[in-house]
Design a protein around this motif. Sequence first.
Motif, PDB file in Angstrom:
ATOM      1  N   CYS A   1       0.800  -1.226   0.000  1.00  0.00           N
ATOM      2  CA  CYS A   1       0.000   0.000   0.000  1.00  0.00           C
ATOM      3  C   CYS A   1       0.829   1.272   0.000  1.00  0.00           C
ATOM      4  O   CYS A   1       0.370   2.313  -0.462  1.00  0.00           O
ATOM      5  CB  CYS A   1      -0.969  -0.003   1.185  1.00  0.00           C
ATOM      6  N   GLY A   2       2.024   1.225   0.608  1.00  0.00           N
ATOM      7  CA  GLY A   2       2.843   2.441   0.706  1.00  0.00           C
ATOM      8  C   GLY A   2       2.434   3.365   1.820  1.00  0.00           C
ATOM      9  O   GLY A   2       3.042   4.431   1.987  1.00  0.00           O
TER      10      GLY A   2
ATOM     11  N   CYS B   1       0.985   2.033   5.218  1.00  0.00           N
ATOM     12  CA  CYS B   1       0.962   1.453   6.566  1.00  0.00           C
ATOM     13  C   CYS B   1       2.337   1.565   7.233  1.00  0.00           C
ATOM     14  O   CYS B   1       3.319   1.958   6.604  1.00  0.00           O
ATOM     15  CB  CYS B   1       0.511  -0.004   6.505  1.00  0.00           C
TER      16      CYS B   1
ATOM     17  N   ARG C   1       0.580  -4.308   5.768  1.00  0.00           N
ATOM     18  CA  ARG C   1      -0.583  -4.717   6.560  1.00  0.00           C
ATOM     19  C   ARG C   1      -1.863  -4.718   5.735  1.00  0.00           C
ATOM     20  O   ARG C   1      -2.793  -5.475   6.018  1.00  0.00           O
ATOM     21  CB  ARG C   1      -0.741  -3.787   7.759  1.00  0.00           C
ATOM     22  N   ALA C   2      -1.929  -3.887   4.716  1.00  0.00           N
ATOM     23  CA  ALA C   2      -3.155  -3.805   3.915  1.00  0.00           C
ATOM     24  C   ALA C   2      -3.301  -4.974   2.951  1.00  0.00           C
ATOM     25  O   ALA C   2      -4.418  -5.371   2.628  1.00  0.00           O
ATOM     26  CB  ALA C   2      -3.163  -2.490   3.130  1.00  0.00           C
TER      27      ALA C   2
HETATM   28 ZN   LIG Z   1       1.427  -1.202   3.458  1.00  0.00          ZN
END
Ligand SMILES: [Zn+2]
Length: 369
Positions: free
Chosen positions: A111-112, A114, A126-127
């Motif tokens: 995701c860049g 989290c 985590r996403a």
């Molecule tokens: Zn992430």
Amino acid sequence: MTHPNQSGAVAGPRRKLRRMRVLYYNGAGGLEWRDEPEPVIRSRTDALVRPIAVSTCDLDQRVIRGAVPLPGVDAPFAIGHEGVGEVVEVGDAVTGIAPGDLVAIPYHVSCGICDRCGADLPLYCRATAAHGVAAYGIPFGGGYGGLFSDLVRVPFASYALLPLPPNVTAIQSVSVGDNLADAWRSVVPHLRRYPGADVLVMSGGTIGLYSADVARACGARVVHYVDPDPDRRRIAAELGARTSAPEEFEPSAHEYQIALNHSSGSGRALRNAILATAPGGYVESSSFYFNDIELPLPTMHMKGIHFSSALSNARSHMPEVLNLLSSGRLHPELIITDVIPFDSADQAIPTAGYKPVCVRRSSSGIEET
Ligand SMILES: [Zn+2]
Ligand SMILES: [Zn+2]
């Protein structure tokens, strides 16, 4: 919004549920094209990308040749996670890229945003990676498809996709999102600690070759490349390395500040790499291991050797890898064994050399060579 279709012409608004081709690994050493629905934009942060240069990484090569079991992974599956593509469509929250851009694609989906992505651990995002590594081309976590396909959906595209520098071709950049980033992270941070270091590369594939290339480009004094394959040793010599076959290598003959094990899980190669490491030196291993391996811990302890065995958090390194490529100091053209028309991937990859690249034209019509 318009987009280029497969013939390079400009088509009207994307219709949902169009069909496309996807290359599958069949579980028995073979590859086959299958017909599937095209992906569509599902989130405002998604992009759709048409892969235009895709290679097999060292792991793919071993999977296709039947040398590596993938625990928990059932074949057939869509294969391919190392490549470059052309942006076809972006969600309305995507910034920094636009349709028509050529982009490097990280092998993992992240995701860049989290805390783990922020700590340069995007592989453990985590996403996307709550239930295992989320990647293209190997169904460890999530169904993101493979890059040997006509179209792939890239989540969090503003973060994930990096435009190619104008002086770098798609073929030159094909490994930026996987094997080349892996090579870079295994050697460059340690060369910053030990500028002009002597570097040992225990190799069994292209990560080792890329490491030899990166090490020379980034100031290593000596690169000693050890590989059972005489063709790769010849290329390593062209890249400026000293070369040896594994049976010729004597770990007590020299000390290296940096020793890399990219030898496809060989316990003997790892042990020799550790034994050849200088006091305070670094041993990096990118290999997959499927069994416990005994390490020479007394030697490691007495010499203060740092040891890391890890997958690559490729996206964190890709900007620097692209800068290095753009500088002209790397020689990826020496490492690529075959350039194959994309449509021939199913037949050509299993019989090609260890680093084939499958290519097709971008919509601008530029022939990527
Ligand atoms: Zn992430
Ligand atoms: Zn890979």
